[in-house]
Enzyme design. Structure first.
Site, short mmCIF file in Angstrom:
data_model
loop_
_atom_site.label_atom_id
_atom_site.label_comp_id
_atom_site.label_asym_id
_atom_site.label_seq_id
_atom_site.Cartn_x
_atom_site.Cartn_y
_atom_site.Cartn_z
N PRO A 195 35.65 38.58 42.96
CA PRO A 195 35.02 37.80 41.88
C PRO A 195 35.04 38.47 40.52
O PRO A 195 33.99 38.84 39.96
CB PRO A 195 33.60 37.61 42.40
CG PRO A 195 33.34 38.85 43.20
CD PRO A 195 34.65 39.18 43.86
N CYS A 196 36.21 38.59 39.93
CA CYS A 196 36.30 39.19 38.61
C CYS A 196 35.62 38.33 37.55
O CYS A 196 35.31 38.81 36.46
CB CYS A 196 37.76 39.44 38.24
SG CYS A 196 38.83 38.00 38.34
#
Length: 233
Positions: A195-196
């Site tokens: 989850p950047c």
């Protein structure tokens, strides 16, 4: 494929190649092959295909599939160790596959509509606000040490949690490398799963995101971070 023989059909040749013919029919086919060049050539072609299929089952392979999502057509790929790619940016299946073949030049890339069903199901649940976390393995082995460290730190962020690029840099022991952290996140091959989108600037503006900020906004909205969506970034 070579010209056909009217006497024996494909299933007869395949049974013979696999060593599972009827004993009488097998002997007759062996005798026939001695005098029929067409059947010999067909048998040789089937033998090559059979060896290739065995190699795909037993050796390393990258599998991929496509499905519809709120972001458009989404494509996902995995090695035997986990997901290696997730994309909704490529213009075609061919472009996605070509990218995989460049990354894994010695590994067959095959379309598989069954093995990656769980990835599609979990992403669909996530987009429907029914899944706060993914139960999927990710394979980052092909990446460099720094990028693996950055993506590993991002992977530890919980649903709806956000931290800054500077904080990720601190967590991996490179406190002055916040810009490099941003670049590494921008090359994340498995977005959403890694989850950047949960990494933002120090001033709480959103920062960058592969393909455009509207996707980052959409993901943060799914996770209830409407406070960040009011920021100008």
């Amino acid at each position: 494929m070579t010209r056909s023989c009217a006497i024996y059909q494909e299933e007869d040749l395949l049974a013979w190649i696999l060593g599972d013919p009827d004993p009488v029919a097998g002997q007759a086919l062996t005798e026939h092959m001695a005098v029929c060049s067409a059947c010999r050539e067909r048998a040789a072609e089937y033998r090559i295909l059979h060896r290739s299929a065995k190699g795909l089952r037993g050796g390393p392979v990258v599998r991929w599939r496509r499905f519809d999502s709120p972001f458009g057509v989404m494509r996902v790929a995995a090695s035997g160790a986990g997901l290696v790619a997730l994309s909704w940016q490529d213009e075609s299946d061919d472009a996605f596959v070509a990218g995989l073949e460049r990354r894994y030049p010695s590994t067959p890339v095959v379309c598989d509509t069954d093995r990656l069903a769980s990835a599609e199901e979990q992403l669909t649940e996530y987009f429907g606000r029914r899944r706060p976390r993914f139960d999927l393995f990710v394979d980052l082995a092909a990446l460099g040490d720094f990028q693996r460290a950055v993506l590993g730190a991002a992977s530890g962020l919980d649903f709806g949690e956000t931290v800054t690029y500077t904080e990720i840099a601190r967590r991996i022991g490179r406190p002055k490398a916040s810009r490099a952290v941003g670049n590494a996140l921008g090359r994340n091959p498995v977005p959403i799963i890694v989850p950047c989108h949960r990494v933002v600037r120090t001033d709480r503006t959103l920062g960058g995101y592969t393909g455009g900020l509207r996707y980052k906004r959409a993901l943060l909205d799914i996770e209830g971070r409407t406070d960040l969506l009011r920021s100008p970034g």
